[in-house]
Design a protein around this motif. Structure first.
Motif, PDB file in Angstrom:
ATOM      1  N   GLU A 277     -44.953 -55.021 103.968  1.00 30.57           N
ATOM      2  CA  GLU A 277     -44.927 -53.664 104.527  1.00 30.57           C
ATOM      3  C   GLU A 277     -46.217 -52.968 104.113  1.00 30.57           C
TER       4      GLU A 277
ATOM      5  N   VAL B  25     -48.415 -50.263 102.807  1.00 27.80           N
ATOM      6  CA  VAL B  25     -48.153 -49.103 101.962  1.00 27.80           C
ATOM      7  C   VAL B  25     -49.369 -48.184 101.849  1.00 27.80           C
ATOM      8  N   GLU B  26     -50.558 -48.710 102.118  1.00 27.98           N
ATOM      9  CA  GLU B  26     -51.757 -47.871 102.004  1.00 27.98           C
ATOM     10  C   GLU B  26     -52.924 -48.561 102.709  1.00 27.98           C
TER      11      GLU B  26
ATOM     12  N   GLU C 258     -55.242 -47.685 113.579  1.00 30.11           N
ATOM     13  CA  GLU C 258     -53.942 -47.160 114.003  1.00 30.11           C
ATOM     14  C   GLU C 258     -53.629 -47.546 115.445  1.00 30.11           C
TER      15      GLU C 258
ATOM     16  N   ARG D  58     -50.218 -49.273 110.609  1.00 29.51           N
ATOM     17  CA  ARG D  58     -49.960 -47.956 110.023  1.00 29.51           C
ATOM     18  C   ARG D  58     -49.100 -48.117 108.785  1.00 29.51           C
ATOM     19  N   VAL D  59     -49.168 -47.155 107.907  1.00 29.04           N
ATOM     20  CA  VAL D  59     -48.329 -47.157 106.707  1.00 29.04           C
ATOM     21  C   VAL D  59     -46.866 -47.182 107.148  1.00 29.04           C
ATOM     22  N   GLY D  60     -46.100 -48.064 106.497  1.00 28.26           N
ATOM     23  CA  GLY D  60     -44.670 -48.187 106.785  1.00 28.26           C
ATOM     24  C   GLY D  60     -44.339 -49.310 107.753  1.00 28.26           C
ATOM     25  N   ARG D  61     -45.326 -49.852 108.443  1.00 29.22           N
ATOM     26  CA  ARG D  61     -45.084 -50.941 109.410  1.00 29.22           C
ATOM     27  C   ARG D  61     -45.018 -52.278 108.685  1.00 29.22           C
ATOM     28  N   SER D  62     -44.238 -53.182 109.228  1.00 33.07           N
ATOM     29  CA  SER D  62     -44.161 -54.541 108.711  1.00 33.07           C
ATOM     30  C   SER D  62     -45.142 -55.421 109.467  1.00 33.07           C
TER      31      SER D  62
ATOM     32  N   ARG E 170     -46.789 -54.414 100.502  1.00 34.38           N
ATOM     33  CA  ARG E 170     -45.742 -54.767  99.535  1.00 34.38           C
ATOM     34  C   ARG E 170     -44.967 -55.915 100.140  1.00 34.38           C
TER      35      ARG E 170
END
Length: 83
Positions: free
Chosen positions: A14, A16-17, A40, A45-49, A82
């Motif tokens: 995922e 995270v940054e 983007e 993007r942050v949060g995407r898998s 992560r």
């Protein structure tokens, strides 16, 4: 948290940054903003898998949702994930 470029083929993470650095001049800030928009636009993007499909050489191949995306290893090392 590790750089995306470290993931092996078949591993997922995922986001995270995204570390794109700091710009000291207005021209450099403009280029940095364009880079952020390009990343983007690719769905990174942050949060995407993301799933690493191929990791070797100067380019890495990722799966983001149903899309396959190739990005430079240098960029992949600036995207923190992560597992």
């Amino acid at each position: 948290m590790i750089p995306l470029g470290i993931l092996g083929a078949g591993e997922s993470g995922e986001i995270v940054e995204i570390l794109l650095g700091k710009a000291e001049t207005s021209a450099a800030r403009g280029e940095l903003e364009k880079t952020v928009v390009r990343v983007e636009d690719m769905g990174i993007r942050v949060g995407r898998s993301v799933e690493m499909l191929k990791n070797g050489g100067a380019t890495v191949l990722l799966r983001v949702d149903e899309s396959r995306i190739a990005i430079a290893r240098r960029m992949a090392m600036k995207i923190m994930v992560r597992r």
